[in-house]
Write a protein that holds these residues in place. Sequence first.
Motif, PDB file in Angstrom:
ATOM      1  N   GLN A  70      12.713   1.042   8.588  1.00 10.82           N
ATOM      2  CA  GLN A  70      11.987   1.519   9.430  1.00 10.82           C
ATOM      3  C   GLN A  70      12.230   2.837   9.547  1.00 10.82           C
ATOM      4  OE1 GLN A  70       9.091   0.363  10.603  1.00 10.82           O
ATOM      5  NE2 GLN A  70       9.518  -1.686   9.860  1.00 10.82           N
ATOM      6  N   THR A  71      13.362   3.399   9.449  1.00  7.58           N
ATOM      7  CA  THR A  71      13.895   4.792   9.858  1.00  7.58           C
ATOM      8  C   THR A  71      14.837   5.274   8.749  1.00  7.58           C
ATOM      9  OG1 THR A  71      15.726   3.860  11.372  1.00  7.58           O
ATOM     10  CG2 THR A  71      13.676   4.124  12.423  1.00  7.58           C
ATOM     11  N   GLY A 129      10.079   8.375  -2.268  1.00 10.00           N
ATOM     12  CA  GLY A 129       8.596   8.646  -2.078  1.00 10.00           C
ATOM     13  C   GLY A 129       8.253   7.207  -1.277  1.00 10.00           C
ATOM     14  N   ARG A 130       8.709   6.125  -1.939  1.00  9.31           N
ATOM     15  CA  ARG A 130       8.202   4.844  -1.662  1.00  9.31           C
ATOM     16  C   ARG A 130       8.559   4.678   0.148  1.00  9.31           C
ATOM     17  NH1 ARG A 130       8.005  -0.212  -5.603  1.00  9.31           N
ATOM     18  NH2 ARG A 130       6.445   0.674  -6.925  1.00  9.31           N
ATOM     19  N   LYS A 131       9.519   5.126   0.458  1.00 12.39           N
ATOM     20  CA  LYS A 131       9.881   4.971   1.927  1.00 12.39           C
ATOM     21  C   LYS A 131       9.216   5.993   2.817  1.00 12.39           C
ATOM     22  CE  LYS A 131      14.494   4.103   0.348  1.00 12.39           C
ATOM     23  NZ  LYS A 131      14.594   4.460  -1.067  1.00 12.39           N
ATOM     24  N   LEU A 146       0.797  -1.413  -0.013  1.00 12.89           N
ATOM     25  CA  LEU A 146      -0.065   0.043   0.074  1.00 12.89           C
ATOM     26  C   LEU A 146       0.884   1.044  -0.015  1.00 12.89           C
ATOM     27  CD1 LEU A 146      -2.932   1.328   0.275  1.00 12.89           C
ATOM     28  CD2 LEU A 146      -2.366   1.103   2.842  1.00 12.89           C
ATOM     29  N   GLY A 147       2.042   1.410   0.924  1.00 16.01           N
ATOM     30  CA  GLY A 147       2.733   2.249   0.918  1.00 16.01           C
ATOM     31  C   GLY A 147       3.408   2.685  -0.467  1.00 16.01           C
ATOM     32  N   TRP A 148       3.913   1.747  -1.166  1.00 15.19           N
ATOM     33  CA  TRP A 148       4.359   1.902  -2.620  1.00 15.19           C
ATOM     34  C   TRP A 148       3.280   2.455  -3.444  1.00 15.19           C
ATOM     35  CZ3 TRP A 148       7.225  -3.233  -3.320  1.00 15.19           C
ATOM     36  CH2 TRP A 148       8.214  -3.507  -2.592  1.00 15.19           C
ATOM     37  N   LEU A 149       2.074   1.836  -3.708  1.00 13.70           N
ATOM     38  CA  LEU A 149       0.942   2.357  -4.439  1.00 13.70           C
ATOM     39  C   LEU A 149       0.624   3.724  -4.111  1.00 13.70           C
ATOM     40  CD1 LEU A 149      -1.088   1.085  -6.635  1.00 13.70           C
ATOM     41  CD2 LEU A 149      -2.369   0.425  -4.752  1.00 13.70           C
TER      42      LEU A 149
END
Length: 817
Positions: free
Chosen positions: A421-422, A370-372, A343-346
């Motif tokens: 994560q960070t 952006g994907r991160k 979902l985060g990538w999309l």
Amino acid sequence: MDKKMNLPTIKSLIFFLSLLLSASHSLATGSVALGHQSVLTPTFARKSFTQALPIVKNNADRMLIDAFKEKEIAELKGWKDPFLDSKTMKLTKEFQELDYKKNTGVSKNEKNNFYPLAYEKNEAGNSDQNNDQNSAQVLNIVISLLLDTADNIFLKGNAADIHGIINLGNSDKQGAVGNKDDRSPEKNKEQPKGQNQQASSQVKPGKRKLNEQEELMLELTPQEAAEHFLNTIYKLSREHDLSIRRIIEKKKDKKPGCMKFHENCYITSRYDVKEIFVDFIMFIEGLLRDQKFVYSNDTNKYLPDKTISNERVKTIDSLLKELFTKEGKRENPPFFLGRQYYLGWLLSDYLYENYKAFDRQMASGYKHIGRKTFLLFERVFYKDGFFSEFVDVMRFTGIHNQEIDEGTQKYRDLDSAIKCQTFILHPIKSNDELRTAFNKDIMESKFNRRWLDTLNNMFEKKPDSDGQVIAPDNDIHLKFGEELEYNLKKIPPSNPHGCHYTILSSHLINSGANETSSYPFPNLTFDGRFHVMPFLDNDLWLEMNCTPYYDDEDGVDDCLEKVFESVDLMIKNGLIDHASGHKHVDALSATHGDPGVLLELQREIESNPYLTRAFGNNDKIVKKDEQQWYKLFSDYSDMRGLAIKRINWMITTYNKQLENFFYKEVNGHWLTDSEKLDRLKQFANIYSHFVQMTPLQTTFGRTDDPSMDKYTAISLLHIPGTEFIEPYSTIEFRFFRCPENLRELKLINRFLTAWFKYILDRRMQNQPIEPVPDDVKASKDYTDEEVLQYTTQYLQMLGLNPSDYHSFLNKLSKDLH
């Protein structure tokens, strides 16, 4: 009107009226043979319905039943729906809709007789509805007959000009393009989730096919558009063999003192993920209210009187197709992981493609990092953020992409678990300017919104509490938990792995303890009720946890006394010495479920920083800067002013609300423990993330410690828990030194009991909370004399005898010489 009328004209008119009446009468009696039905019926698998069929509600019904007869459920060949290309999905939903509307309850053996049942259902239905349907059928039949009349005076010109006449009687049908009220969310709020919304451009019986320009001008309701996008995403995910999932957390093996992450392995969820993404699209298009990343089928989430053009729908379709095509061409992951589109990538990809068209500079930032960003967003907003907040975070990372990208260079070789994560947090934490910008641009406005919601929940009155007198509950009976930590010093010559905790276990067993289990670490008990577990914390400290207990619980003191005796043997042998002594207190037992107690507790420690040096840590803070492990606002340097400003605004708004309420009305005594805990979790999250600003903290310059969020003097994060911090529902006091004996442990328990009683009494008396002074000093800036003086006064204020605390205060006096 011209008085002269030609005879042929009158004859034609009489002929037309008689034909109209005949057709109407035939339909009403059911005797008409629909000789021209083929004109109104779409083809199925290159065949036409040539047989005369009873009248049913619409052509979709007929095609659905035919599909069951032909057993071609998987694919309805010949049925072209420009909005719902998912054949299987469409069939399933159409059948559910038909079954619901007709309520026939037919079995599999009755499917071949479904048309007569449908006909009987229509005949038995509401008379007004039947009249509307018959009127529409009359007009359709008349028009088809008139089309065969070459010289008909009513239809001079193209038959397409009669669209308005054909549409008469069908304007109430689902998907028809009618007035604006027909497209409002309220019109469709009864429809169940997943019901097929008929697309506005679908050609219905008796309607002319729209040309391309007219089709683009059609408007869809938010529900219709959402159904269409959902089916598009289902289709694209199947075509490219992609599973759309949401990352919950990274897989890890956790045992006391150790947390090991799995490489590229996540705990994920598929539940409502596609629906959440569709809602995000609708929000970006201005059709949906701002909401969190949690799906709801409440139609009130859509903005009223809003529509979306078919042209824009097609544009979004192309964008989605491009996204899935690109993702489908990416290098395949290991076979056991499957092909995931997270979902985060999309979300990030979708925003990137949207911005690419008009802001290439912004889009370039999305493309690189952006994907991160979604992981950063979830971390900062503790997985409780809104759509608009994610867009703001994306915009921030896009604007500052160069600084973020440069700042991540030195962290490229970090462990992948920490990096995932960070990764974006590293440069934000380590760059003071970037951290300040993120705090002001992103967190400031979000903090206000969240605190006001939390405050309203805190002052929610019991619905039937007016006029009642509720006895205040000021009894205090704390439940404690221990984290006794010791520095590792000398390693025995044999140096076996885990030798320190095995030595301590041996001492405890020699004192009468029984080992109930040995994996992953020894679990020992003296009386079968109170247990202790020694283990190594990151191979740096020997730590011991114990069963939560009440201060006057039978047998606890005897067990703890034997623990301290075993520890003393190791200290005498030079194996360990005292480190921290984190104390846990059950949140419900300490607050009675009132978040106002937590607010005043934090105010007390922030306004009296010297207390962090009064219980054994004086030397460590002054000489070794150890306040990094249990920070206060005064230790924040660049974020100090923001933190004090935010807690004081919380206090000001809280006191304002308190003016009009009595404690007996707002202490939440009528709530269940679970409901009380939910209130405490809500407060703990907003205070930890927005006031203590735990996601942005560093410790001794480090940014990669996953447990760093709880390195504050009083941490509330064990109440809700995080991905890295266990949800114990406890308040963790980190500023105490490890007690040297049972007496010191009991003195700390007595101090905490008096502290919470003082605060609870103030809350019950509706006393306003005092603000934190703007000029409060850092803990290390007090002199030893000031620490001793102020601590003595504070103990007296709590009703405690300072002379009882001489074991702690004497250490301060010793440091004076």
